[in-house]
Design a protein around this motif. Structure first.
Motif, PDB file in Angstrom:
ATOM      1  N   ASN A   1       0.758  -1.329  -0.121  1.00 65.84           N
ATOM      2  CA  ASN A   1       0.370   0.408  -0.215  1.00 65.84           C
ATOM      3  C   ASN A   1       0.665   1.350   0.452  1.00 65.84           C
ATOM      4  N   TYR A  59      -5.131   3.160   9.873  1.00 66.53           N
ATOM      5  CA  TYR A  59      -4.659   3.168   8.057  1.00 66.53           C
ATOM      6  C   TYR A  59      -5.127   2.466   8.364  1.00 66.53           C
ATOM      7  N   VAL A 103      -6.138  -1.016   4.454  1.00 63.22           N
ATOM      8  CA  VAL A 103      -6.654  -1.287   3.651  1.00 63.22           C
ATOM      9  C   VAL A 103      -7.443  -2.828   3.560  1.00 63.22           C
ATOM     10  N   ILE A 162      -9.499   1.912   0.615  1.00 63.31           N
ATOM     11  CA  ILE A 162      -8.678   2.776   1.489  1.00 63.31           C
ATOM     12  C   ILE A 162      -9.417   3.067   3.138  1.00 63.31           C
TER      13      ILE A 162
END
Length: 288
Positions: free
Chosen positions: A92, A125, A127, A201
């Motif tokens: 990512n 964060y 994904v 995301i």
């Protein structure tokens, strides 16, 4: 199979209060106390060779940063090249775009650009990945949701199963706490099974988070372009796009952050044209 959310196969027009969507704020969520603004945002892009070959173009984020939003641009051979794969790179820390010509091919040269919005990893964060079943429908879609307490910042997607661009990546939609990726067979159909991949995301909701969208005109003209901007004082963090009413005869040619505050989306009919009305929609996730 069930239809994708808010879609029908033909003339897929979304209305709000009886009117077409126009610079609408789709989501201003308050899941919890928002995190601080995301610092260190940077936009970068790279363009590959100018030729008539299928190609993949990657763009990495600067060292120490991660991907928030990714997009692509195809230049040349209008209507005959599909951006079939638009996904985060492994880890990512970048974005990959694959372009392929349609079944008839073209001798024209064309360029492929990969574009990113990156920043040091914000709070929360992650994904999230998902895929539809391998099926043989005329259209297919898949939605993935962000973990509880986070929102969708960016989106990636792909249509898998064809060796050329007989499957069209139509939608990269950002829905607030989820994303929806959709594809369709081109007008000649596809005689095998295929699959849609989706990537969301996600991050803890940043300060001032919003999802803005705007539509082009809804008619049979080609090509079409639409840009949507963040509200004052906010910057683009992620990008998305949608073809409405294209019935597998319209391809995205640009999905990218054209400035720190604006997302631009372009689309064009295939080489044989399309007599029905359609439009293209741009999504921008923005925050302080």
């Amino acid at each position: 199979m069930p239809r994708r959310p808010d879609q029908s196969r033909r003339n897929r027009v979304t209305t709000v209060g009886g009117g077409l969507l126009s610079a609408l704020v789709l989501a201003q969520l308050t899941l919890a106390a928002p995190a601080a603004a995301v610092p260190g945002l940077i936009r970068q892009s790279s363009t590959g060779p100018n030729n008539s070959l299928a190609k993949t173009q990657n763009q990495s984020c600067p060292t120490g940063s991660v991907l928030l939003g990714g997009g692509g641009i195809v230049t040349g051979a209008p209507g005959q090249v599909g951006m079939d794969i638009m996904l985060p790179l492994s880890g990512n820390t970048g974005f990959s775009v694959t372009g392929r010509e349609d079944a008839t091919g073209t001798t024209a040269d064309w360029l492929l650009t990969s574009a990113v919005v990156c920043a040091p990893a914000p709070a929360g964060y992650t994904v999230v990945s998902g895929s539809s079943a391998w099926m043989s429908p005329s259209e297919n879609w898949h939605t993935v949701s962000c973990p509880i307490g986070t929102v969708a910042i960016g989106v990636g997607g792909a249509v898998n199963g064809a060796g050329n661009s007989k499957l069209i990546l139509e939608d990269l939609r950002i829905n607030g706490t989820s994303v929806t990726v959709a594809g369709a067979e081109d007008e000649t159909g596809f005689d095998s099974t295929w699959q849609v991949q989706a990537r969301a995301i996600c991050a803890t909701q940043p300060s001032g988070y919003e999802v803005r969208l705007d539509d082009s005109a809804y008619n049979s003209a080609t090509p079409k372009s639409i840009s949507v901007s963040c509200t004052a004082g906010k910057k683009v963090h992620g990008v998305g796009a949608e073809i409405v009413g294209g019935d597998g005869e319209v391809r995205l040619t640009a999905v990218f952050a054209s400035s720190d505050t604006t997302v631009t989306v372009n689309a064009v009919e295939d080489e044989t044209g399309f007599s029905s009305n359609w439009k293209v929609r741009a999504y921008a996730t923005c925050a302080n």
